[in-house]
Design an enzyme around this catalytic site. Structure first.
Site, PDB file in Angstrom:
ATOM      1  N   GLU A   1      40.927  54.719  34.731  1.00 59.65           N
ATOM      2  CA  GLU A   1      42.195  54.171  35.201  1.00 59.65           C
ATOM      3  C   GLU A   1      42.972  53.512  34.067  1.00 59.65           C
ATOM      4  OE1 GLU A   1      39.116  53.492  38.560  1.00 59.65           O
ATOM      5  OE2 GLU A   1      39.162  53.734  36.387  1.00 59.65           O
TER       6      GLU A   1
ATOM      7  N   CYS B   1      38.835  47.638  37.042  1.00 58.93           N
ATOM      8  CA  CYS B   1      39.915  48.624  37.117  1.00 58.93           C
ATOM      9  C   CYS B   1      40.816  48.380  38.323  1.00 58.93           C
ATOM     10  CB  CYS B   1      39.336  50.028  37.169  1.00 58.93           C
ATOM     11  SG  CYS B   1      38.492  50.506  35.641  1.00 58.93           S
TER      12      CYS B   1
END
Length: 370
Positions: A46, A81
């Site tokens: 991500e 993330c």
């Protein structure tokens, strides 16, 4: 999501014991950025995708993130993330599968939803689960993924009655085995294979992604002190671990000490009722002490059979060569406990078939009782 899965695959052999993850950022049908987890300890997929979008000069506010695994929500070697997704103000996160790691499972999704982000779960779930089977097994059981590999003739023999086995499979198939060794955490054989072939168990003439520990199941310590595995235990060489019978190790001989002085480590193992060693403690040790996610078992027939009987094998890679040996006393690919009927067979699921020159590679998963 297919694109994210293809990106994730590029991390195989580089990110373990972490999972392979890919991410693609999209807005109004336009790709903003993409990324994958490239190496253990490095930025996650991500974050890589967000950085890629920034490099492109794209604004991700209101975008959709397609990610193959639930974004993490805990502080590890990198920041969470899920927090990065919230901070970037994406509008929607499409997730292939929930993270099986109990530190994350469902919590990353909850954090995203609490921040007002729409979350969709289960897109390409089966493909994502198959991609990270080894990670899932280790996260849920504490045991590594075990791959049993052999090369046999069409009539199921891996060696002649004299023990000759060079070479059954093609050079291209053997090259693929070196690729396998180069991405797993451990390569395991029985002492019979050491005595017959004196293998090095190293990855040669390929890109080495991981240094695989070499493991020998040798209950009575019959491995010759002049074998490649005994001599190849100097600093810089892949480490060697011997699974030895606990009764023998409890009264270590000078020979045991000589091997230990040479850098070889030992794992005492109990005997099972059938006199084979119980391999599970060794596999658990490899996962806990050496971060092993994937273990490749290359033989011999008795070791593979024992692991199958103990329910330790997850995947079978069978290279079938275009040869018929016809040797009634030749060595079969696997030997194990006696069975009275075919219904007692270990059941497999065929995942893939690949032609390699005139060889055929059959890729199976062992079916588990549910």
């Amino acid at each position: 999501m297919y694109q994210a899965l293809a990106l994730a695959e590029q991390g195989r052999g580089l990110v373990e014991p972490n999972p392979m993850v890919g991410c693609v950022l999209v807005k109004d049908g336009h790709e903003l950025g993409q990324g994958y987890h490239e190496q253990f300890g490095g930025p996650h997929a991500e974050v890589q995708a967000l950085h890629d979008a920034k490099r492109r000069g794209e604004t991700v506010h209101g975008a959709t993130a397609y990610v193959t695994l639930e974004p993490c929500c805990h502080q590890g070697k990198t920041p969470p993330c899920a927090d990065a997704m919230v901070e970037a103000q994406v509008a929607r996160v499409v997730i292939a599968m929930v993270d099986p790691d109990q530190r994350v499972s469902g919590r990353g999704i909850a954090k995203l939803r609490e921040a007002g982000i729409e979350v969709v779960v289960g897109v390409c779930q089966q493909q994502a689960q198959q991609l990270n089977e080894p990670f899932t097994k280790r996260a849920t059981t504490g045991l590594p993924w075990v791959i049993a590999k052999w090369a046999s003739t069409l009539d199921g023999k891996v060696a002649t009655h004299t023990g000759d086995s060079k070479w059954i499979s093609s050079p291209a198939s053997r090259q693929l085995v070196h690729d396998l060794r180069a991405r797993v955490d451990a390569v395991m054989v029985g002492v019979g294979t050491v005595l017959a072939d004196d293998p090095q168990l190293t990855a040669r003439e390929v890109e080495v992604k991981r240094i695989a520990r070499r493991v020998v199941i040798d209950p009575e310590l019959r491995m010759p002190p002049v074998s490649n595995l005994a001599l190849g235990s100097e600093p810089g060489d892949p480490p060697v671990t011997i699974g030895i019978c606990a009764e023998m190790y409890n009264g270590p001989s000078q020979r045991v000490q000589d091997y230990a002085d040479h850098g070889i480590t030992f794992m005492p193992l109990p005997r099972r009722e059938n006199q084979y060693l119980d391999i599970e403690p060794l596999l658990r040790h490899l996962a806990e002490a050496h971060n092993a996610t994937n273990v490749l078992v290359e033989g011999g027939a008795a070791l593979v059979g024992s692991l199958v009987d103990q329910g330790m094998v997850d995947q079978v890679l069978a290279f079938v060569a275009p040869k018929i040996l016809g040797d009634e006393r030749g060595t079969p690919a696997i030997t194990g406990q006696l069975r009275d009927c075919v219904d007692e067979s270990t059941m497999l699921e065929l995942r893939d078939v690949q032609r390699i020159e005139d060889d055929v590679l059959l890729d199976y998963r062992v079916k588990r009782d549910t």
